[in-house]
Design an enzyme around this catalytic site. Structure first.
Site, PDB file in Angstrom:
ATOM      1  N   GLU A   1       0.809  -1.401  -0.013  1.00 24.56           N
ATOM      2  CA  GLU A   1      -0.175   0.161  -0.197  1.00 24.56           C
ATOM      3  C   GLU A   1       0.795   1.152   0.044  1.00 24.56           C
ATOM      4  OE1 GLU A   1      -3.940   0.230   1.432  1.00 24.56           O
ATOM      5  OE2 GLU A   1      -3.128   1.205   3.335  1.00 24.56           O
TER       6      GLU A   1
ATOM      7  N   LYS B   1       0.729   4.657   1.177  1.00 27.70           N
ATOM      8  CA  LYS B   1       0.088   5.308   2.228  1.00 27.70           C
ATOM      9  C   LYS B   1       0.924   6.048   2.933  1.00 27.70           C
ATOM     10  CE  LYS B   1      -2.435   3.081   6.454  1.00 27.70           C
ATOM     11  NZ  LYS B   1      -2.749   2.210   6.951  1.00 27.70           N
TER      12      LYS B   1
ATOM     13  N   LYS C   1      -8.039   2.755  -3.069  1.00 30.15           N
ATOM     14  CA  LYS C   1      -8.152   2.678  -1.597  1.00 30.15           C
ATOM     15  C   LYS C   1      -8.987   3.835  -0.971  1.00 30.15           C
ATOM     16  CE  LYS C   1      -7.490  -0.424   1.672  1.00 30.15           C
ATOM     17  NZ  LYS C   1      -6.418  -0.241   2.672  1.00 30.15           N
TER      18      LYS C   1
ATOM     19  N   GLU D   1     -14.553  -5.275   1.993  1.00 32.40           N
ATOM     20  CA  GLU D   1     -13.966  -5.398   3.427  1.00 32.40           C
ATOM     21  C   GLU D   1     -14.948  -5.706   4.401  1.00 32.40           C
ATOM     22  OE1 GLU D   1     -10.561  -2.710   4.174  1.00 32.40           O
ATOM     23  OE2 GLU D   1     -11.856  -1.989   5.793  1.00 32.40           O
TER      24      GLU D   1
ATOM     25  N   ASN E   1     -10.205  -6.949   7.457  1.00 27.62           N
ATOM     26  CA  ASN E   1      -9.580  -6.057   8.070  1.00 27.62           C
ATOM     27  C   ASN E   1      -9.435  -6.345   9.579  1.00 27.62           C
ATOM     28  OD1 ASN E   1      -8.101  -3.615   8.595  1.00 27.62           O
ATOM     29  ND2 ASN E   1      -9.622  -2.193   7.935  1.00 27.62           N
TER      30      ASN E   1
ATOM     31  N   GLU F   1      -6.031  -8.107   6.109  1.00 27.61           N
ATOM     32  CA  GLU F   1      -5.603  -6.583   5.864  1.00 27.61           C
ATOM     33  C   GLU F   1      -5.068  -6.019   7.344  1.00 27.61           C
ATOM     34  OE1 GLU F   1      -9.250  -5.505   2.733  1.00 27.61           O
ATOM     35  OE2 GLU F   1      -9.069  -4.391   4.449  1.00 27.61           O
ATOM     36  N   SER F   2      -4.063  -5.278   7.195  1.00 27.56           N
ATOM     37  CA  SER F   2      -3.780  -4.356   8.288  1.00 27.56           C
ATOM     38  C   SER F   2      -2.705  -5.311   9.331  1.00 27.56           C
ATOM     39  CB  SER F   2      -4.754  -3.685   8.827  1.00 27.56           C
ATOM     40  OG  SER F   2      -5.604  -3.051   7.989  1.00 27.56           O
TER      41      SER F   2
END
Ligand SMILES: O=P(O)(O)OC[C@@H](O)[C@@H](O)c1c[nH]c2ccccc12
Length: 290
Positions: free
Chosen positions: A80, A82, A142, A191, A213, A247-248
């Protein structure tokens, strides 16, 4: 909890929204309320028809889903682009989206994710365009999508896939927005964070890509265990029907191995890569089998 909209009308029509009657209850609501304002402004800046005609001029979408499915690394990496987050501030002062995207690609990412929200993540749709110029990988837009306009806008800036966050959309909206994404030849990454969101998404037709997520967007608490909690309860037929993205909050090869053992075929990683001095090497190290 379902995130509330501030206004149901402003999204479609481009009117100014009614004065606040109450305050947002959490960060996700705050973001969505801001998004409603932005979308109303977008309709004012350029008509939807104008944006639709721009879509015809961009190169056709790359296969985001296929790139994850056929990834040479297991799991596949969506890296990503970001710059900052509302909970942690700026990750990198020398933020050059093109240099970062190149490093991700050379390092071995299968796809990229580009944050387009400006207010809370210091991203932008122009970053999608910039990144599109320098890499061949499929790109995820995103964004906090609440309206078809944003989907056309993302496509016109080079997106190959679009995120849909179940917590901020009704079932009908999820169905319609995903249909539009597919109609434009893109992939939809749907998501979820909670069991009830997942249960809803499993009922929506044509979903192929589900993101879990690990971060709760209402309070920013991250627990990698969330991937396990949600995936453990799936029967094999349901599990095999979808491609799963964790994710994350992913930092190490052990984290990758853990979410893969839960059933995830791909991971979405931002912070832990973006903060490294040498991003290409960081991607290499993350993907290296021990
Ligand atoms: O930086 P992290 O912890 O590696 O997380 C990346 C990505 O999962 C995260 O940015 C994200 C996942 N879903 C989102 C929805 C909106 C904004 C951001 C996100």
């Amino acid at each position: 909890m379902q995130v509330r909209r501030q206004s149901e009308t402003a999204r479609n029509k481009g009117y100014a929204i009614a004065a606040l009657t109450d305050a947002p209850q959490n960060i996700l609501e705050k973001i969505v309320w801001q998004k409603e304002r932005e979308v109303a402004q977008m309709y004012v800046n350029a008509s939807l028809d104008a944006v639709k005609s721009q879509v015809a001029n961009v190169q056709s979408p790359k296969d985001f889903y296929g790139s994850l499915q056929n990834s040479r690394t297991k799991p596949a990496l969506i890296a990503e682009v970001k710059k900052a987050s509302p909970s942690k501030g700026v990750f990198r002062e020398d933020f050059d989206p093109q240099a970062i995207a190149r490093a991700y690609e050379i390092g071995g990412a299968s796809c990229l994710s580009v944050l387009t929200d400006s207010e809370f993540f210091q991203g932008g749709f122009e970053n999608l365009q910039l990144v599109r110029q320098v890499v061949d990988l499929p790109l995820l837009c995103k964004e906090f999508i609440i309206d078809p306009y944003q989907i056309y806008w993302g496509r016109s800036h080079g997106a190959d896939a679009v995120l849909l966050i179940a917590a901020i959309l009704t079932d009908a909206e999820l169905t319609e927005l995903q249909a539009l994404i597919h109609q434009l030849g893109m992939a939809a990454l749907v998501e979820v964070h909670t069991q009830s969101e997942l249960d809803r998404v499993l009922q929506i037709p044509d979903v192929r890509l589900i993101g879990i997520n690990n971060r709760n967007l209402e309070n920013f608490v991250v627990e990698l265990e969330q991937t396990k909690v949600l995936m453990d309860r799936l029967d094999p037929a349901t599990r095999n029907k979808y491609l799963w993205v964790s994710e994350s909050g992913i930092y190490t090869r052990q984290d990758l191995d853990f979410v893969q053992s839960c059933g995830a075929s791909a991971v979405l990683v931002g912070e832990s890569l973006i903060k490294q001095e040498n991003i290409e090497e960081a991607v290499n190290n993350l993907l290296k089998q021990s």
